[in-house]
Write an enzyme that holds these catalytic residues in place. Structure first.
Site, mmCIF file in Angstrom:
data_model
loop_
_atom_site.group_PDB
_atom_site.id
_atom_site.type_symbol
_atom_site.label_atom_id
_atom_site.label_comp_id
_atom_site.label_asym_id
_atom_site.label_seq_id
_atom_site.Cartn_x
_atom_site.Cartn_y
_atom_site.Cartn_z
ATOM 1 C CD GLU A 188 -3.186 -0.686 0.194
ATOM 2 O OE1 GLU A 188 -3.141 0.398 -0.427
ATOM 3 O OE2 GLU A 188 -4.122 -1.492 0.076
ATOM 4 C CE LYS A 230 -7.549 6.129 2.776
ATOM 5 N NZ LYS A 230 -7.696 4.690 3.085
ATOM 6 C CD GLU A 240 -14.193 4.998 -3.427
ATOM 7 O OE1 GLU A 240 -14.475 4.127 -4.249
ATOM 8 O OE2 GLU A 240 -13.653 4.758 -2.340
#
Length: 368
Positions: A188, A230, A240
């Site tokens: 990640e 992020k 989103e």
């Protein structure tokens, strides 16, 4: 003195991410996040024996009036179910949790997702403080408020957006993290360089061995920078509807692999989440190349870096391309135009692409 790095998540649902060593023993910091007198520590059978007593002792020392209970699930993605979610709600009922209660999610991504979803639903929403203990959770799942459980049909199909009240990432927990889980988290970390910053990707290439050796300065830098990327996109797009979807680079392929393997990563019979995302990123990069969007050299570079970090880069033997494609059709990122992928036009430059030809996807699944 321990250095504590902080990253602020802005927007309408602002909170702070604290990153540093021994934060789980900082009772004042933990207690400051509790608005009421009820708290439920949610953890799993691997993490609770290591850290739950420490967290609870710190809280009780700082808040003697606190009504505190613990809910522990067995470890593994296969436990992130509606049944366990219901048990977590029953634990909140047993606690007598009121509207100002707090759920403390102590563990990796499974615990964070499950506990956060329970907090989102109890009395239509109570506070959740994320206490991630894995690298993957620190840089990804604990930040942004996406909570969910899985169904047999697919991963994270039932859930809610529920931003945490705070994220407290105790980097000392990474000392006990199994090597495989450390590598999964590094997948990640690589993702952020792949989609946002080619310079960060270059930094990871130069510090791969230090990260694998758990160099504290290198890990703290990687965590903080990942969280900054992020936090920036979450502040712009908390639900989103746009740019935040770019964080799913590699995830459409990866989730299909996890689902098809029955979330068997915990038992060692399949890929865990980070490993599946590593494979998925390579496939996404190869798909971008096949569609004429990005050079082959960038996909080769990404694959080489992931391999240096000890991560898989090919679909596991025995998974049928047609079955994986069927999983993708149900993926929550698909839309009315068909399959939707996060692809790239080269290192550090991600884009969302809808209506991707299934034939091209099938060829990548078949030939890599």
């Amino acid at each position: 003195m321990n250095t504590v790095r902080t990253v602020k998540v802005g927007g309408d649902y602002h909170y702070t991410i604290a990153i540093g060593a021994d934060l789980l023993a900082d009772g004042a910091r933990l207690a400051h996040m509790l608005r009421g007198r009820h708290a439920l520590v949610v953890s799993d059978g691997n993490i609770a024996p290591l850290y739950a007593d420490r967290v609870e002792a710190a809280l009780r020392a700082a808040r003697p009036d606190l009504v505190l209970q613990r809910f522990v699930i067995p470890p593994g993605e296969q436990e992130k179910t509606l049944a366990r979610f219901g048990e977590c709600l029953e634990a909140l009922a047993s606690l007598g949790a009121t509207r100002d209660a707090t759920v403390l999610a102590l563990g990796g991504g499974v615990v964070g997702d499950l506990a956060g979803f329970a907090a989102a639903c109890w009395m239509r929403g109570i506070d959740c403080v994320q206490l991630p203990t894995s690298l993957l959770a620190m840089v990804d799942s604990s930040v942004g408020g996406k909570t969910a459980v899985d169904l047999p049909a697919g991963k994270n199909l039932v859930g809610a957006f529920h931003p945490p009240r705070a994220v407290i990432a105790d980097t000392s927990t990474l000392r006990t993290l199994p090597d495989r889980e450390l590598r999964a988290g590094l997948a990640e970390v690589v993702k952020y360089g792949a989609i946002f910053d080619a310079h960060f990707l270059h930094w990871i290439e130069g510090h791969a061995e230090a990260l694998l050796a758990r160099d504290e300065a290198a890990l703290a830098h990687a965590i903080a920078l990942s969280c900054e990327y992020k936090a920036d996109v979450v502040a712009r797009d908390p639900f989103e509807h746009g740019d935040r979807a770019m964080l799913n680079f590699g995830h459409t392929f990866g989730h299909a692999i996890e689902s098809e393997q029955g979330y068997a990563g915990t038992t060692g019979e399949g890929l865990n989440h980070g490993e599946a995302v590593a494979v998925g990123m390579v496939l996404a990069a190869r798909l971008a190349t096949a569609l004429g969007m990005a050079p082959t050299e960038d996909a080769d570079r990404l694959q080489a870096l992931l391999q240096r970090l000890g991560l898989p880069t090919a679909i596991p033997v025995g998974l049928a391309p047609e079955s994986l494609l069927a999983r993708m059709r149900l993926d929550k990122k698909a839309d009315a135009r068909g399959l939707r992928f996060v692809l790239w036009t080269g290192a550090g430059k991600a884009c969302i692409t809808s209506g991707v030809d299934e034939g091209a996807v099938l060829r990548v699944l078949t030939h890599g």
